[in-house]
Design an enzyme around this catalytic site. Structure first.
Site, short mmCIF file in Angstrom:
data_model
loop_
_atom_site.label_atom_id
_atom_site.label_comp_id
_atom_site.label_asym_id
_atom_site.label_seq_id
_atom_site.Cartn_x
_atom_site.Cartn_y
_atom_site.Cartn_z
N GLY A 1 -48.45 -16.59 27.43
CA GLY A 1 -48.42 -16.68 28.89
C GLY A 1 -49.12 -15.48 29.48
O GLY A 1 -49.34 -14.49 28.78
N CYS B 1 -47.63 -14.66 20.81
CA CYS B 1 -48.19 -13.77 21.82
C CYS B 1 -47.10 -13.34 22.80
O CYS B 1 -46.17 -12.65 22.42
CB CYS B 1 -49.38 -14.44 22.49
SG CYS B 1 -50.44 -13.28 23.37
N HIS C 1 -52.99 -16.08 17.95
CA HIS C 1 -52.78 -17.49 18.29
C HIS C 1 -53.08 -18.39 17.08
O HIS C 1 -54.25 -18.67 16.80
CB HIS C 1 -53.68 -17.88 19.47
CG HIS C 1 -53.22 -17.25 20.75
ND1 HIS C 1 -52.35 -17.89 21.60
CD2 HIS C 1 -53.47 -16.05 21.28
CE1 HIS C 1 -52.08 -17.09 22.62
NE2 HIS C 1 -52.76 -15.96 22.45
N GLU D 1 -52.61 -21.49 16.97
CA GLU D 1 -52.91 -22.86 17.43
C GLU D 1 -54.39 -23.09 17.69
O GLU D 1 -54.82 -24.22 17.78
CB GLU D 1 -52.09 -23.19 18.69
CG GLU D 1 -52.45 -22.43 19.97
CD GLU D 1 -51.82 -21.05 20.09
OE1 GLU D 1 -51.40 -20.48 19.05
OE2 GLU D 1 -51.76 -20.52 21.21
#
Ligand code: XMP
Length: 527
Positions: free
Chosen positions: A68, A95, A182, A184
């Site tokens: 975020g 994160c 990250h 993803e």
């Protein structure tokens, strides 16, 4: 009722193995969900403020806390129910999610001197389930301003990079893990394996969910929603999204689906003819073609601001639809092939405070009062999931693999003023570029290839005479999720052929450039 309130969201799951992603406003929340679904585990996104009691009702196997834009020390930064960490559920913080997990459990987070974006080399220093079967040196993708600087006795650092001393952690008693990078995004090549380890080794999932379940349940949901007599209108753009939407709808309600193609004058070369031939031979739907080129071009006259172009196109599009739909008896629903990236980049994600990047015309351009109920069966999916779904539904290859085309069409590739002449220049240059890429056998290996017309002229020389003409940019990217992308390393010979042909064959162009920007920080489209 607003478009958001009427939006249709399919249930789409049958498996009891479920993961919840708590969204802290990440651009990547849905990407995490989709990576989990790729491992055949059903995944849902929920608000970060969900209570432990509500989580219990979902009965998940594990939680993932997304990234975020906030800092955990900022006043009002999104936090989660601290009781979540006492439930004994596996938690993976990514994160901001890792910073929050550490902060909530007594670690310390500091603001890094420089924000860190891009590739980093990560050294795995401790064995753990998360990194099981991975090499000790891995490439990862960083995108953060804060990082965890210290962890107290209960946390074990698992990995580090040159600039980030704690790139991964695990709690010594609780099944709580954190990754500063990250996993993803595709730029973390082994990220899928790390998530797989979390799902299987930490959460104990076996992977029983399939995309076919999604198709079946969506068809059922549409039938219930539309009822025995309802009629649905679906806009066809020629792209895979609207084709898959139409195919799903066709399975659900058959002849009660009417398709509308709006020729807004912003389509690619020969696109209208191709759509008509495809959708009358493949589908037996009732196809209406609306000739609206002059309406759209007059609305765009003198408009150069990209968001304003999108807004106007969105409004004109809905007007055309409404008008045509009024001629179709009993049409109460409008189906659109909106995908998740369209939603998230418009800042309209249902459960997250993500920042607006672009106003996608099929989301932000919609007026509040549509007069239709909106059906968006692909709203939770990414492009490659939609392609897989297209294959499940038996759509032909050339529809399933066609490169995506934005709803506002060539208007957002024609930078500056949009008019018939400039569109024709762009259309020709685009057709030549794509046909050469196809001829080189590289179309399927690239995710999106197209031409952009710049609003600048430059000096050239042709046949001893000075020219002062248009510049075309060729954009060609590789990506599988369209959230991040890299420019395609097209062979020089191919680039040379495209450049020569465009300059020789398209009147008014004397220069061709190749775009070598990644997303982020650039986007795929230029506007
Ligand atoms: P960007 O430019 O945001 O593009 O990196 C990501 C993907 O979305 C497509 N795109 C759009 N699609 N309406 C759409 O339906 C839009 O306004 C829009 N803008 C971008 C883009 O072509 C790429 O595939």
């Amino acid at each position: 009722m607003t478009a958001e309130q009427t939006a249709f969201r399919p249930a789409g799951h049958v498996s009891d193995e479920r993961i919840l992603v708590l969204d802290f406003g990440s651009q990547y929340a849905q990407l995490i969900a989709r990576r989990v679904r790729e491992q055949n585990v059903y995944c849902e996104i929920v608000r970060h403020s969900i209570t432990a009691e509500q989580v219990r009702r979902h009965n998940p196997r594990g939680l993932i806390l997304s990234g975020g834009p906030s800092s955990v020390y900022e006043a009002g930064s999104p936090k989660c129910d601290p009781k979540l960490f006492e439930m004994g559920l596996p938690v993976l913080g990514i994160c901001y999610g890792m910073q929050l997990a550490c902060y909530s459990l007594g670690g310390q987070v500091e603001h890094t001197p420089a924000r860190e974006y891009g590739r980093a080399r990560c050294e795995v220093s401790h064995e753990s389930e998360l990194f099981a079967g991975l090499p000790t040196d891995i490439d990862v993708w960083m995108s953060h301003g804060d990082q965890v600087s210290q962890v107290h006795g209960d946390f074990v650092p698992l990995a580090r990079t040159n600039t980030c001393p704690i790139a991964a952690v695990r709690h010594s008693q609780l099944p709580v893990y954190g990754l500063q990078f990250h996993p993803e995004v595709t730029h973390t090549p082994l990220g899928g394996k790390i998530l797989n380890n979390f799902l299987r080794l930490v959460c104990g999932c076996t992977g029983t969910w399939h995309l076919g379940d999604f198709a079946r349940e969506t068809v059922e949901d549409v039938r219930k929603r539309v009822g025995e007599r309802g009629r649905v209108i679906c806009g066809l753009s020629g792209g895979v999204d609207s084709a898959v939407t139409a195919a799903l709808l066709y399975q659900a309600i058959g002849p009660r689906l009417s398709c509308i193609l709006v020729d807004n004058g912003l389509l690619r070369k020969d696109e209208k003819e191709a759509i008509i031939s495809e959708f009358t031979s493949h589908f037996r739907t009732d196809l209406h073609v609306v000739e609206a080129e002059s309406l759209f071009l007059s609305r765009l006259d003198g408009i150069v601001d990209p968001q304003e172009k999108r807004r106007r196109i969105g409004h004109a599009f809905i007007e055309c639809f409404t008008q045509e739909a009024n001629r179709i008896e009993g049409a109460g629903f409008l189906a659109q092939g909106t995908l998740y990236p369209d939603v998230i980049e418009s800042g309209a994600a249902p459960d997250g405070p993500a920042a607006t990047i672009k106003l996608h015309h099929n989301v932000g351009g919609l007026p509040d009062k549509l007069g239709f109920e909106l059906i968006e069966p692909l709203r939770d999916l990414f492009k490659d999931e939609v392609r897989k779904l297209g294959v499940e539904l038996g759509l032909p290859e050339d529809i399933v693999w066609r490169h995506p085309f934005p709803g506002p069409g060539l208007a957002v590739r024609c930078l500056g003023p949009v008019n018939r002449h400039r569109l024709d220049v762009l259309r020709e240059a685009d057709a030549i570029s794509v046909s050469e890429i196809k001829a080189a056998g590289l179309y399927r290996q690239t995710a999106q290839a197209f031409a952009v017309l710049l609003p600048v002229s430059s000096v050239g020389v042709m046949g001893d005479a000075r020219t002062y003409e248009n510049t075309i940019v060729l954009r060609c990217v590789n990506t599988d999720d369209f959230m991040t992308a890299d420019w395609t390393r097209l062979p020089y010979d191919l680039l040379a052929r495209i450049s020569t042909r465009v300059i020789n064959e398209v009147k008014g162009v004397n220069r061709v450039c190749y775009d070598i920007s990644t997303k982020p920080p650039a986007t795929i489209e230029w506007e």
